[in-house]
Design a protein around this motif. Structure first.
Motif, PDB file in Angstrom:
ATOM      1  N   LYS A 297       0.786  -1.233   0.000  1.00  0.00           N
ATOM      2  CA  LYS A 297       0.000   0.000   0.000  1.00  0.00           C
ATOM      3  C   LYS A 297       0.819   1.285   0.000  1.00  0.00           C
ATOM      4  O   LYS A 297       0.430   2.257  -0.622  1.00  0.00           O
ATOM      5  CB  LYS A 297      -0.951   0.003   1.189  1.00  0.00           C
ATOM      6  CG  LYS A 297      -2.159  -0.863   0.932  1.00  0.00           C
ATOM      7  CD  LYS A 297      -3.227  -0.544   1.916  1.00  0.00           C
ATOM      8  CE  LYS A 297      -4.487  -1.347   1.574  1.00  0.00           C
ATOM      9  NZ  LYS A 297      -5.418  -1.317   2.676  1.00  0.00           N
ATOM     10  N   THR A 298       1.906   1.318   0.769  1.00  0.00           N
ATOM     11  CA  THR A 298       2.628   2.586   0.850  1.00  0.00           C
ATOM     12  C   THR A 298       4.009   2.512   0.199  1.00  0.00           C
ATOM     13  O   THR A 298       4.644   1.463   0.165  1.00  0.00           O
ATOM     14  CB  THR A 298       2.800   3.036   2.320  1.00  0.00           C
ATOM     15  OG1 THR A 298       3.526   2.035   2.996  1.00  0.00           O
ATOM     16  CG2 THR A 298       1.472   3.256   2.997  1.00  0.00           C
ATOM     17  N   ARG A 299       4.419   3.680  -0.263  1.00  0.00           N
ATOM     18  CA  ARG A 299       5.732   3.823  -0.900  1.00  0.00           C
ATOM     19  C   ARG A 299       6.345   5.136  -0.439  1.00  0.00           C
ATOM     20  O   ARG A 299       5.619   6.098  -0.168  1.00  0.00           O
ATOM     21  CB  ARG A 299       5.574   3.888  -2.442  1.00  0.00           C
ATOM     22  CG  ARG A 299       5.108   2.614  -3.077  1.00  0.00           C
ATOM     23  CD  ARG A 299       6.219   1.560  -3.024  1.00  0.00           C
ATOM     24  NE  ARG A 299       5.769   0.302  -3.604  1.00  0.00           N
ATOM     25  CZ  ARG A 299       5.193  -0.671  -2.904  1.00  0.00           C
ATOM     26  NH1 ARG A 299       4.965  -0.527  -1.620  1.00  0.00           N
ATOM     27  NH2 ARG A 299       4.836  -1.795  -3.494  1.00  0.00           N
ATOM     28  N   PRO A 300       7.659   5.191  -0.352  1.00  0.00           N
ATOM     29  CA  PRO A 300       8.259   6.478   0.019  1.00  0.00           C
ATOM     30  C   PRO A 300       8.117   7.511  -1.092  1.00  0.00           C
ATOM     31  O   PRO A 300       8.348   7.189  -2.259  1.00  0.00           O
ATOM     32  CB  PRO A 300       9.738   6.114   0.241  1.00  0.00           C
ATOM     33  CG  PRO A 300       9.964   4.859  -0.520  1.00  0.00           C
ATOM     34  CD  PRO A 300       8.648   4.129  -0.578  1.00  0.00           C
ATOM     35  N   VAL A 301       7.694   8.695  -0.704  1.00  0.00           N
ATOM     36  CA  VAL A 301       7.669   9.811  -1.648  1.00  0.00           C
ATOM     37  C   VAL A 301       8.747  10.781  -1.168  1.00  0.00           C
ATOM     38  O   VAL A 301       8.684  11.280  -0.040  1.00  0.00           O
ATOM     39  CB  VAL A 301       6.290  10.494  -1.667  1.00  0.00           C
ATOM     40  CG1 VAL A 301       6.307  11.708  -2.587  1.00  0.00           C
ATOM     41  CG2 VAL A 301       5.231   9.498  -2.099  1.00  0.00           C
TER      42      VAL A 301
ATOM     43  N   ALA B  52      12.252  14.513   4.642  1.00  0.00           N
ATOM     44  CA  ALA B  52      12.154  14.575   3.180  1.00  0.00           C
ATOM     45  C   ALA B  52      11.419  13.366   2.602  1.00  0.00           C
ATOM     46  O   ALA B  52      11.129  13.331   1.415  1.00  0.00           O
ATOM     47  CB  ALA B  52      13.551  14.681   2.572  1.00  0.00           C
ATOM     48  N   ILE B  53      11.155  12.385   3.451  1.00  0.00           N
ATOM     49  CA  ILE B  53      10.470  11.183   2.952  1.00  0.00           C
ATOM     50  C   ILE B  53       9.156  10.988   3.694  1.00  0.00           C
ATOM     51  O   ILE B  53       9.121  10.973   4.927  1.00  0.00           O
ATOM     52  CB  ILE B  53      11.348   9.920   3.136  1.00  0.00           C
ATOM     53  CG1 ILE B  53      12.717  10.121   2.460  1.00  0.00           C
ATOM     54  CG2 ILE B  53      10.633   8.684   2.573  1.00  0.00           C
ATOM     55  CD1 ILE B  53      13.669   8.957   2.639  1.00  0.00           C
ATOM     56  N   GLU B  54       8.096  10.866   2.933  1.00  0.00           N
ATOM     57  CA  GLU B  54       6.812  10.521   3.532  1.00  0.00           C
ATOM     58  C   GLU B  54       6.333   9.230   2.911  1.00  0.00           C
ATOM     59  O   GLU B  54       6.542   8.994   1.717  1.00  0.00           O
ATOM     60  CB  GLU B  54       5.784  11.631   3.275  1.00  0.00           C
ATOM     61  CG  GLU B  54       5.974  12.803   4.206  1.00  0.00           C
ATOM     62  CD  GLU B  54       4.818  13.778   4.173  1.00  0.00           C
ATOM     63  OE1 GLU B  54       3.767  13.441   3.578  1.00  0.00           O
ATOM     64  OE2 GLU B  54       4.978  14.870   4.731  1.00  0.00           O
ATOM     65  N   MET B  55       5.702   8.392   3.704  1.00  0.00           N
ATOM     66  CA  MET B  55       5.142   7.159   3.167  1.00  0.00           C
ATOM     67  C   MET B  55       3.708   7.453   2.737  1.00  0.00           C
ATOM     68  O   MET B  55       2.888   7.892   3.547  1.00  0.00           O
ATOM     69  CB  MET B  55       5.166   6.050   4.229  1.00  0.00           C
ATOM     70  CG  MET B  55       6.558   5.707   4.739  1.00  0.00           C
ATOM     71  SD  MET B  55       7.730   5.221   3.435  1.00  0.00           S
ATOM     72  CE  MET B  55       7.061   3.615   2.974  1.00  0.00           C
ATOM     73  N   ARG B  56       3.455   7.253   1.458  1.00  0.00           N
ATOM     74  CA  ARG B  56       2.098   7.519   0.957  1.00  0.00           C
ATOM     75  C   ARG B  56       1.573   6.301   0.222  1.00  0.00           C
ATOM     76  O   ARG B  56       2.348   5.494  -0.279  1.00  0.00           O
ATOM     77  CB  ARG B  56       2.108   8.707  -0.008  1.00  0.00           C
ATOM     78  CG  ARG B  56       2.401  10.004   0.706  1.00  0.00           C
ATOM     79  CD  ARG B  56       1.845  11.179  -0.042  1.00  0.00           C
ATOM     80  NE  ARG B  56       2.531  12.406   0.394  1.00  0.00           N
ATOM     81  CZ  ARG B  56       3.050  13.298  -0.421  1.00  0.00           C
ATOM     82  NH1 ARG B  56       2.963  13.123  -1.737  1.00  0.00           N
ATOM     83  NH2 ARG B  56       3.634  14.374   0.046  1.00  0.00           N
ATOM     84  N   GLU B  57       0.280   6.243   0.156  1.00  0.00           N
ATOM     85  CA  GLU B  57      -0.319   5.140  -0.603  1.00  0.00           C
ATOM     86  C   GLU B  57       0.062   5.259  -2.063  1.00  0.00           C
ATOM     87  O   GLU B  57       0.090   6.354  -2.617  1.00  0.00           O
ATOM     88  CB  GLU B  57      -1.840   5.175  -0.453  1.00  0.00           C
ATOM     89  CG  GLU B  57      -2.264   4.605   0.876  1.00  0.00           C
ATOM     90  CD  GLU B  57      -3.774   4.506   1.001  1.00  0.00           C
ATOM     91  OE1 GLU B  57      -4.449   4.474  -0.041  1.00  0.00           O
ATOM     92  OE2 GLU B  57      -4.245   4.456   2.147  1.00  0.00           O
TER      93      GLU B  57
END
Lengths: 351, 242, 77
Positions: free
Chosen positions: C6-10, C67-72
């Protein structure tokens, strides 16, 4: 209802602070101001405030920096060597525009000096003391009553201008006992909102209190703002007492304890047929240059008397147009010019 | 639980910290804890003199500045007149363990109900990488060019262990941010530290071993390895008191 | 492993300082630096191999710069 007490100057100062709504005091023992810290230790908690005997003068002034930043009327006191240690914090308070009252019950210096009364911290008090371009308001009481009154006033001044205010007293004034009178119902004066205080970012955005300005021109802008404030204080808050100056041939200039001794000598001199008068600066910063200029113009001679090697005399020279009129009489290291000494000095000048 | 986004208590701005600096990480962790505890609006913090002097530019809660090392004294003044607020200091090893030794020890000894986040990276970063009281034996810095020799420069100062003997100190823990697992532990320690204050237990402090790649003269990854392999030998991790 | 896909680093390219801690911490080796620099001249990190990423979030946790957020993951159309 006014009541009379028998009080030391140090205790009168402490009571004046408590009556002004001072709710935070931090201090460190040093002679000759110990009656003050002891009085605060006894009375502060009962009046809902905080008393801390700190580990050092540095800690004391910085505790005051913290409590003042929270918007609470705060005070610390010490004597000369301790005041030297507090200079760092006073400079930060000036830079952060934080109110607070600092009491210096002066003793002899330099170094450890002695524990007798002296006025040798005039330069330190009035010309900055710590680093940077700043001034603190300096009030010089001359008796126990003024120790109370001027300390009481100091808190309102500090809040009004968001600046540290110093009470410049001395060991004689701090420890002598005499009648003190004040209204039992007296209420704190000049209470104002402090929206800048560090009280948590509830219903407003987060804020900071600081004296660090790294941006191009930012620190100069702060200094310009501070200087504007100081200029306003110079015109609005200058205070001095004039005693029999109207027809005076010879004018004495003295502050604090010596101001009071000089005043007695005026009466003595008048009895001897010498037209003497006295200017007693009550605010040492801002200094009453205009008043001294006016009076010294009419007088033939001006005699400055201090318990120092000659510090305030420099400001009197700046004020007076004719430097040749000015002479100085001073004692150091605990020496106190007596009434007799002053009378002799004046008689010599008059001859 | 680890968080994967910028905490509410942190402003959405880039920090001035060097690449791989531990301050940004620790800022985020303590902001996450403040969010979790729901105390952002009742927090007042005191920033040090040192690399973190600009913390108020990054934290979205009230923050004031203190003269170098006087941080715990300023926090004492704040907390005593606002006992209902969460008051914490954020200090480096120069601020806390050198110039501010007196203030930290006496704040601890008085049992001041404040929290201290002590970031130990073993050098003075802001002034250019000089020797700190916590610099390791044999470490080269700008002012220990012949390395830190114990016979001349003395020993690394274990101030957290020193604080442990003080009766007023309620909680002390040393953690590190060298790995994922230790970052999670650090966050938990910060939470325990703040909770100790909220529960009125007295003085609480977390010492966090943090990297300074710039003045350690190594890459961010190597810096984390140095903490793991060298720094923790001098400064063992774990709960020291409480 | 409900969130596995579900999540990936942005990664915020401009916020990234190129310290490389995320690349090093990633257990799957799915992050890298392409060697290009952002506006500040720093070699930012990117998600190289999205398929290998398990969404564990270790990169976001170790990032010193938010600088990195985990987003769907955005669904590919």
């Amino acid at each position: 209802m006014k009541k009379r007490y028998l009080s030391t100057g140090n205790e009168a100062c402490a009571e004046g602070a408590l009556r002004a709504g001072c709710l935070f005091y931090a201090g460190y023992p040093i002679t000759p101001q110990n009656e003050l810290i002891a009085y605060m230790a006894v009375h502060m908690e009962g009046r809902g405030g905080v008393f801390i005997q700190s580990e050092s003068e540095l800690a004391a002034i910085n505790m005051v920096l913290g409590s003042s930043a929270a918007g609470v009327r705060s005070m610390t006191s010490s004597s000369s060597p301790g005041i030297s240690l507090k200079q760092e914090g006073i400079s930060y308070m000036a830079g952060c525009e934080l109110p607070g009252v600092i009491v210096n019950v002066m003793r002899g210096g330099p170094g450890l000096g002695n524990i007798s009364a002296a006025q040798s911290d005039y330069f330190q008090a009035t010309k900055g003391g710590g680093h940077g371009d700043y001034s603190v308001i300096v009030l010089a009481p001359a008796n126990v009553q003024e120790m109370f009154d001027l300390t009481f006033d100091a808190f309102a001044l500090a809040d009004k201008y968001r600046t540290p205010v110093m009470i410049l007293s001395d060991g004689m004034l701090g420890q002598m006992m005499e009648p003190l009178e004040f209204d039992e119902e007296i209420k704190p004066q000049g209470i104002i909102e402090k929206p800048w205080a560090m009280t948590g970012a509830a219903n407003r955005s987060a804020q900071s209190i600081k004296s660090l300005y790294l941006g191009d021109g930012a620190l100069e802008a702060l200094n310009t703002k501070l200087q504007k404030k100081y200029e306003h204080i110079r015109t609005a808050e200058c205070k001095s007492e004039l005693y029999k100056c109207d027809d005076a041939d010879i004018v004495l200039v003295a502050y604090g304890s010596i101001g009071r001794i000089a005043r007695s000598s005026i009466d003595d001199l008048r009895e001897k047929g010498i037209k003497a008068g006295l200017i007693r600066p009550i605010t040492l910063w801002p200094f009453p240059y205009d008043e001294i200029k006016k009076v010294s113009k009419k007088a033939k001679k001006v005699l400055v008397i201090e318990m120092s090697a000659g510090q305030m005399v420099e400001d009197v020279r700046l004020a007076a147009e004719d430097d040749s009129k000015i002479s100085f009489h001073g004692r150091t290291g605990g020496g106190v010019p007596t009434e007799k000494e002053i009378v002799e000095e004046v008689k010599e000048l008059y001859a | 639980m680890p968080k994967f986004e910028k905490p509410r208590s942190m402003k959405d701005v880039a920090t001035h910290y060097c690449p791989g600096c531990g301050h940004g990480l620790i800022h985020r962790l303590l902001c996450e804890v403040i969010d979790d505890l729901g105390v952002r609006e009742t927090t007042v913090s005191v920033a040090p003199v040192g690399c973190a002097v600009l913390a108020y530019d990054y934290w979205d809660f009230d923050t004031m500045e203190a003269p170098h090392g006087r941080t715990p004294a300023v926090a004492t003044g704040l907390k005593r007149v606002m006992p209902d607020k969460l008051v914490f200091t954020y200090q480096g090893d120069g601020d806390l363990a050198a110039i501010g030794t007196s203030e930290i020890i006496h704040a601890g000894n008085r049992g001041e109900n404040i929290s201290v986040i002590f970031v130990n990276n073993g050098v003075y970063g802001m002034t250019g990488g000089q020797m700190a009281p916590t610099t390791l034996k044999g470490q080269t810095t700008a002012t220990s060019p012949h390395t830190r020799r114990v016979e001349k420069e003395g020993y690394p100062l274990k101030i957290t262990e020193m604080m442990a003997v003080l009766d007023g100190v309620a909680y002390l823990e040393r953690t590190s941010v060298d790995s994922y697992a230790n970052i999670i532990k650090t966050k938990k320690a910060i939470e325990k530290c703040f909770r100790a204050q909220l529960e009125g237990k007295g003085f609480s402090m977390v010492e966090i071993l943090s990297p300074c790649p710039t003045y350690w003269g190594m890459s961010p990854v190597e810096s984390m390895e140095r903490i793991r392999n060298e720094v923790v030998k001098e400064y063992p991790l774990g709960v020291i008191k409480g | 492993m409900k969130n596995k896909d579900k999540t990936r680093p942005v990664i915020n390219k401009e916020r990234c300082k190129g310290c490389g801690l995320c690349i090093n911490v990633c257990p799957m080796g799915s992050l890298t630096s392409p060697g290009e620099v952002n506006k500040k001249g720093l070699r930012y990190a990117i998600l190289k191999n999205e398929d290998k990423c398990t969404g564990c979030g270790m990169c976001a946790v170790i990032c010193p710069d938010c600088a990195i957020e985990m987003r769907e993951r955005e669904k590919k159309s």
